[in-house]
Enzyme design. Structure first.
Site, PDB file in Angstrom:
ATOM      1  N   GLY A 185      15.854  37.641 -46.552  1.00 41.30           N
ATOM      2  CA  GLY A 185      15.167  37.337 -47.798  1.00 41.30           C
ATOM      3  C   GLY A 185      15.655  35.994 -48.297  1.00 41.30           C
ATOM      4  O   GLY A 185      16.756  35.561 -47.963  1.00 41.30           O
ATOM      5  N   THR A 186      14.847  35.340 -49.111  1.00 40.11           N
ATOM      6  CA  THR A 186      15.200  33.967 -49.464  1.00 40.11           C
ATOM      7  C   THR A 186      15.445  33.754 -50.951  1.00 40.11           C
ATOM      8  O   THR A 186      16.562  33.946 -51.395  1.00 40.11           O
ATOM      9  CB  THR A 186      14.150  32.992 -48.919  1.00 40.11           C
ATOM     10  OG1 THR A 186      12.842  33.511 -49.192  1.00 40.11           O
ATOM     11  CG2 THR A 186      14.271  32.846 -47.420  1.00 40.11           C
ATOM     12  N   THR A 187      14.463  33.399 -51.764  1.00 38.20           N
ATOM     13  CA  THR A 187      14.761  32.862 -53.090  1.00 38.20           C
ATOM     14  C   THR A 187      14.446  33.833 -54.229  1.00 38.20           C
ATOM     15  O   THR A 187      13.332  34.352 -54.323  1.00 38.20           O
ATOM     16  CB  THR A 187      13.986  31.553 -53.312  1.00 38.20           C
ATOM     17  OG1 THR A 187      14.262  30.668 -52.216  1.00 38.20           O
ATOM     18  CG2 THR A 187      14.411  30.879 -54.602  1.00 38.20           C
ATOM     19  N   ALA A 217      11.927  28.398 -45.794  1.00 32.84           N
ATOM     20  CA  ALA A 217      12.184  29.838 -45.788  1.00 32.84           C
ATOM     21  C   ALA A 217      11.697  30.526 -47.057  1.00 32.84           C
ATOM     22  O   ALA A 217      11.773  31.746 -47.161  1.00 32.84           O
ATOM     23  CB  ALA A 217      13.677  30.099 -45.596  1.00 32.84           C
TER      24      ALA A 217
END
Length: 283
Positions: free
Chosen positions: A48-50, A223
């Site tokens: 998972g990113t942001t 990403a």
């Protein structure tokens, strides 16, 4: 009368911590107790990113993009990374997605178990500390590239305000002021919020600010996924106030995201911060 279907341990009074109970009764179910092969495994699992959070008078907003990556591959376009922790708080995940989701479920159970045993909810600081302990238990996996770094936010009934907590992989807990972001695009999201955030924003304006920040993160970080207008996939947004937490309906988020995208058609870099020009002395 005891229930023959349950082991005796389930019917005895004990710790208000569900993870402590598991550590005694079923330690293999705790993420940090599992044996992990040697080597770096970070690129083998989706990440998972942001995640972004920002406070406003009367509450706090948390939002997350929908992209999960595995190396240079988009592993999933509609993953959900923001979850309610309890009635007044939410947790957003960055890092190894599978472990992060498992940790969130354990954290949700931890808070529910405490409330059932003690008859009251944990304080905001108590919740933040419980999450820190769960992160610390994952340190072995984090050292092999499978780190989980969540963002925790909620409405504090004691202080009557929204609060935000960030963490490091060792379980270090840090309270943030006004706004914060974690994940691969967090540098760009925080930079965006520095220009957009004001302490007098309404809840809807705060939601628009965090969606703008996620858009900026996606603009510079591969990403992080921006609003997907083709598939109608938009960020997950949680809003926490004194009335409790709620997930903003997808249709409402879509309306705000469409507004953001329309603005970017004329100003690709997004809103600009106003500057007040002052004449130089002697000019």
């Amino acid at each position: 009368m005891s229930d023959p279907r349950l082991p005796a341990a389930f019917l005895q009074p004990g710790s208000s911590s569900f993870s402590d109970f598991l550590a005694v009764q079923a330690p293999d179910l705790l993420p940090g107790r599992r044996a992990v092969p040697q080597g770096h495994a970070g690129d083998l699992a989706p990440h998972g990113t942001t995640i972004v959070a920002a406070t406003f008078p009367g509450g706090v907003v948390m939002a997350g993009d929908r992209r999960a990556t595995m190396g240079n591959i988009i592993a999933q376009r509609d993953i959900e990374k923001v979850f309610p922790a309890d009635e007044f708080s939410a947790v957003g995940i960055a890092g190894s997605a599978g472990l992060a989701v498992e940790m969130v479920r354990l954290f949700q159970t931890e808070l529910e178990h405490y409330e059932k045993i003690e008859g009251s909810t944990l304080s905001m600081d108590g919740k933040a500390n419980r999450l820190a302990a769960l992160i610390r238990s994952n340190l072995g996996m984090a050292m092999q590239g499978l780190a989980v770094v969540p963002l925790f936010a909620g409405f504090d009934l004691a202080s009557n305000q929204g609060r935000i907590f960030s963490y490091d992989v060792t379980g270090g807990r840090y309270e943030e002021t006004a706004f914060h972001s974690v994940g691969s695009g967090s540098l760009f999201a925080r930079g965006s919020l520095k220009k957009l955030y004001r302490d007098d924003l309404t809840a809807e304006q705060t939601v628009q600010a965090v969606v703008e920040a996620l858009y900026d993160a996606a603009d510079d970080d591969s990403a992080t996924g921006g609003p997907d207008v083709t598939r109608r996939i938009f960020p997950v947004v949680q809003v926490m106030t004194a009335d409790g937490g709620r997930r903003m309906p997808d249709a409402d988020v879509a309306t705000i995201a469409d507004r953001v995208i329309a603005g970017r058609m004329t100003s690709p870099d997004g809103p600009t911060a106003p500057l007040t020009a002052r004449p130089l002395e002697g000019a």
